[in-house]
Enzyme design. Structure first.
Site, mmCIF file in Angstrom:
data_model
loop_
_atom_site.group_PDB
_atom_site.id
_atom_site.type_symbol
_atom_site.label_atom_id
_atom_site.label_comp_id
_atom_site.label_asym_id
_atom_site.label_seq_id
_atom_site.Cartn_x
_atom_site.Cartn_y
_atom_site.Cartn_z
ATOM 1 N N ASP A 1 -15.840 -4.382 -0.913
ATOM 2 C CA ASP A 1 -15.021 -3.959 1.328
ATOM 3 C C ASP A 1 -16.348 -3.874 1.796
ATOM 4 O O ASP A 1 -17.380 -3.074 1.673
ATOM 5 C CB ASP A 1 -14.659 -2.447 1.198
ATOM 6 C CG ASP A 1 -12.901 -2.880 0.328
ATOM 7 O OD1 ASP A 1 -12.714 -3.453 -0.463
ATOM 8 O OD2 ASP A 1 -13.195 -1.314 -0.306
ATOM 9 N N ASP B 1 0.689 -0.954 -0.038
ATOM 10 C CA ASP B 1 0.196 0.072 -0.247
ATOM 11 C C ASP B 1 1.232 1.622 0.432
ATOM 12 O O ASP B 1 1.619 1.287 0.656
ATOM 13 C CB ASP B 1 -0.891 0.157 1.067
ATOM 14 C CG ASP B 1 -1.377 -1.159 1.373
ATOM 15 O OD1 ASP B 1 -1.724 -1.890 0.376
ATOM 16 O OD2 ASP B 1 -2.702 -1.274 2.164
#
Length: 249
Positions: free
Chosen positions: A138, A17
């Site tokens: 998500d 990330d």
């Protein structure tokens, strides 16, 4: 009982990330919880050295709508090209950002918020690019989260049915409440999603131990193809080499 070593392998995707040009990890996907782990290129090289076949690369700044890390991400992709496949995620919401992402030469793009907010465009992208497009879902309970998890994005099962009808080739399922917490993946949710859809599912969020990876591998016959591993690797809970071994790679 079948010999574990004979069971189908689970594909592991170590995550990188990127925020502010650095490799970071978040807790439960929240902006402001970043812990920095240094150069994303070094992280990518390390995963390749340990035997990764895939890397899950995320532009967090683009996902949160606070700029982007395109230059750094291009360098990461260039550094590992030909040695590992890259899945790219974060802020890909329209034709321009999609084309820029595909132009980097990555194998796969993860659509997130766009798939919830712009169903027609998403369906056209899936039709045009097929296997190059995965959709990231998500989830909190059975409600989807959008915009870097700051907004609600609809009912999971309704959205899944719509994406199935559009011919989506792959789903990346993250339990938001588990992500970055090292509390174990939501196996029940993953099994429910995998049984609902015909296409492969990639698990994300919560993996804390080699036992978690073994448990996910047992879901491969249900349709769980792979798992994204992040914080546990950075926190030293286990090595990627050991994880790949348990996953059967």
């Amino acid at each position: 009982m079948t010999d574990f070593n004979q069971s189908p392998k689970l594909q592991l995707l170590p995550a990188i990330d990127v925020a502010g040009g650095k490799a970071v990890r978040l807790t439960q996907g929240k902006a402001g919880t970043e812990t920095s782990f240094g150069s994303p290129i070094d992280a990518a090289e390390d995963w390749v050295r340990q035997g990764a076949e895939w890397i899950h690369l995320v532009d967090l700044d683009a996902a949160f709508g606070r700029g982007d890390n395109r230059a750094v991400i291009k360098k990461v992709i260039k550094a590992v090209k030909g040695r590992v496949q890259v899945e790219l995620s974060g802020g890909i919401r329209d034709e321009a950002t999609l084309e820029a992402a595909l132009a980097t030469g990555v194998k796969r793009i993860n659509l997130g918020t766009a798939a919830l907010e712009n169903p027609e465009w998403t369906a056209s992208v899936i039709a045009e690019y097929g296997d190059q497009i995965a959709v990231g879902l998500d989830v909190r309970g059975t409600t989807l989260a959008a915009r870097g998890w700051t907004q609600e994005g609809g009912d999971l099962w309704q959205v899944l049915d719509r994406l199935e009808a559009a011919g989506c080739s792959r789903y990346v399922v993250t339990d938001v409440t588990k992500d970055g917490t090292l509390q174990g993946p939501n196996l029940q949710l993953l099994e429910q999603v995998a049984d609902r859809v015909d296409k492969p599912v990639v698990a994300s969020g919560g993996i804390s131990s080699l036992d978690d990876i073994a448990a996910l591998r047992e879901l491969v016959p249900h349709g769980v193809e792979g798992a994204i591993v992040g914080k546990a690797l950075y926190a030293g809970a286990f090595t990627l080499v050991a994880a790949l071994d348990v996953a059967g790679q």
